[in-house]
Design a protein around this motif. Structure first.
Motif, PDB file in Angstrom:
ATOM      1  N   SER A 290       0.825  -1.197   0.000  1.00  0.00           N
ATOM      2  CA  SER A 290       0.000   0.000   0.000  1.00  0.00           C
ATOM      3  C   SER A 290       0.863   1.252   0.000  1.00  0.00           C
ATOM      4  O   SER A 290       0.502   2.260  -0.614  1.00  0.00           O
ATOM      5  N   GLU A 291       2.004   1.204   0.683  1.00  0.00           N
ATOM      6  CA  GLU A 291       2.907   2.363   0.673  1.00  0.00           C
ATOM      7  C   GLU A 291       3.451   2.615  -0.731  1.00  0.00           C
ATOM      8  O   GLU A 291       3.538   3.757  -1.184  1.00  0.00           O
ATOM      9  N   ARG A 292       3.827   1.530  -1.417  1.00  0.00           N
ATOM     10  CA  ARG A 292       4.341   1.682  -2.793  1.00  0.00           C
ATOM     11  C   ARG A 292       3.253   2.259  -3.706  1.00  0.00           C
ATOM     12  O   ARG A 292       3.510   3.112  -4.538  1.00  0.00           O
ATOM     13  N   LEU A 293       2.012   1.779  -3.522  1.00  0.00           N
ATOM     14  CA  LEU A 293       0.904   2.273  -4.344  1.00  0.00           C
ATOM     15  C   LEU A 293       0.641   3.750  -4.052  1.00  0.00           C
ATOM     16  O   LEU A 293       0.448   4.543  -4.973  1.00  0.00           O
TER      17      LEU A 293
ATOM     18  N   ALA B  42       3.272   5.843  -5.681  1.00  0.00           N
ATOM     19  CA  ALA B  42       3.082   5.897  -7.139  1.00  0.00           C
ATOM     20  C   ALA B  42       1.906   6.801  -7.496  1.00  0.00           C
ATOM     21  O   ALA B  42       1.961   7.552  -8.467  1.00  0.00           O
ATOM     22  N   LEU B  43       0.821   6.758  -6.717  1.00  0.00           N
ATOM     23  CA  LEU B  43      -0.345   7.599  -7.008  1.00  0.00           C
ATOM     24  C   LEU B  43      -0.070   9.072  -6.733  1.00  0.00           C
ATOM     25  O   LEU B  43      -0.666   9.949  -7.360  1.00  0.00           O
ATOM     26  N   ASP B  44       0.816   9.358  -5.799  1.00  0.00           N
ATOM     27  CA  ASP B  44       1.173  10.743  -5.487  1.00  0.00           C
ATOM     28  C   ASP B  44       2.139  11.336  -6.493  1.00  0.00           C
ATOM     29  O   ASP B  44       2.491  12.503  -6.393  1.00  0.00           O
ATOM     30  N   GLY B  45       2.571  10.558  -7.457  1.00  0.00           N
ATOM     31  CA  GLY B  45       3.474  11.074  -8.479  1.00  0.00           C
ATOM     32  C   GLY B  45       4.929  10.717  -8.233  1.00  0.00           C
ATOM     33  O   GLY B  45       5.802  11.225  -8.903  1.00  0.00           O
ATOM     34  N   GLY B  46       5.164   9.855  -7.299  1.00  0.00           N
ATOM     35  CA  GLY B  46       6.531   9.430  -7.029  1.00  0.00           C
ATOM     36  C   GLY B  46       6.993   8.407  -8.046  1.00  0.00           C
ATOM     37  O   GLY B  46       6.311   8.118  -9.035  1.00  0.00           O
ATOM     38  N   PRO B  47       8.161   7.836  -7.830  1.00  0.00           N
ATOM     39  CA  PRO B  47       8.663   6.824  -8.781  1.00  0.00           C
ATOM     40  C   PRO B  47       7.755   5.601  -8.788  1.00  0.00           C
ATOM     41  O   PRO B  47       7.267   5.162  -7.745  1.00  0.00           O
TER      42      PRO B  47
ATOM     43  N   ALA C 244       5.019  -6.340 -10.435  1.00  0.00           N
ATOM     44  CA  ALA C 244       3.765  -6.579 -11.158  1.00  0.00           C
ATOM     45  C   ALA C 244       2.545  -6.257 -10.304  1.00  0.00           C
ATOM     46  O   ALA C 244       1.536  -5.752 -10.812  1.00  0.00           O
ATOM     47  N   GLU C 245       2.621  -6.527  -9.013  1.00  0.00           N
ATOM     48  CA  GLU C 245       1.472  -6.284  -8.138  1.00  0.00           C
ATOM     49  C   GLU C 245       1.116  -4.803  -8.090  1.00  0.00           C
ATOM     50  O   GLU C 245      -0.051  -4.423  -8.231  1.00  0.00           O
ATOM     51  N   THR C 246       2.121  -3.932  -7.947  1.00  0.00           N
ATOM     52  CA  THR C 246       1.854  -2.493  -7.891  1.00  0.00           C
ATOM     53  C   THR C 246       1.350  -1.985  -9.232  1.00  0.00           C
ATOM     54  O   THR C 246       0.473  -1.125  -9.292  1.00  0.00           O
TER      55      THR C 246
END
Length: 129
Positions: free
Chosen positions: A9-12, A15-20, A25-27
């Motif tokens: 969830s942190e990775r997602l 990514a949604l906030d515009g980060g790298p 595959a899951e993300t």
């Protein structure tokens, strides 16, 4: 080999906030699902307001119709309209009728006759080929 849910969830969120964007595959699947849930277009507030104004105007007209005049249709000049009509023989046979609200001058009549004769000449050439 189980991953912690917090890490995914942190990775997602990153990514949604515009980060790298992570390469796992899951993300990527989660990002695709989030993209499918996002609206494809946004409504323009000016168009929304214009639509609401038009609806309210139509509602007001329906609720308060215009009053009918007692003398509606009299002295408005429409019954006095004269229709000018000329009939002309075309070169090569045929007749053409020209009608107009304005006065038909001989120049306008000759011009219309010539244009119509040119059209007929072009069409007759097409039939012969």
């Amino acid at each position: 080999m189980l991953r912690r849910a917090d890490g995914g969830s942190e990775r997602l969120e990153r990514a949604l906030d515009g980060g790298p964007i992570p390469h796992d595959a899951e993300t990527r699947r989660l990002l695709a699902a989030a993209g499918a849930l996002a609206p494809g277009f946004t409504r323009d507030p000016a168009r929304v307001q214009a639509t609401e104004d038009a609806m309210m105007l139509a509602f007001e007209r329906a609720m308060n119709p215009l009053t009918k005049r007692e003398n509606a249709g009299t002295d408005d000049g429409l019954e006095e309209t004269e229709l000018h009509r000329e009939e002309v023989a075309l070169p090569g046979g045929g007749r053409m009728v020209v009608s107009d609200l304005e006065h038909i001058t001989p120049d306008r009549l000759d011009e219309a006759t010539q244009m119509y004769a040119d059209i007929l000449a072009r069409k007759s050439k097409d039939r012969q080929s």
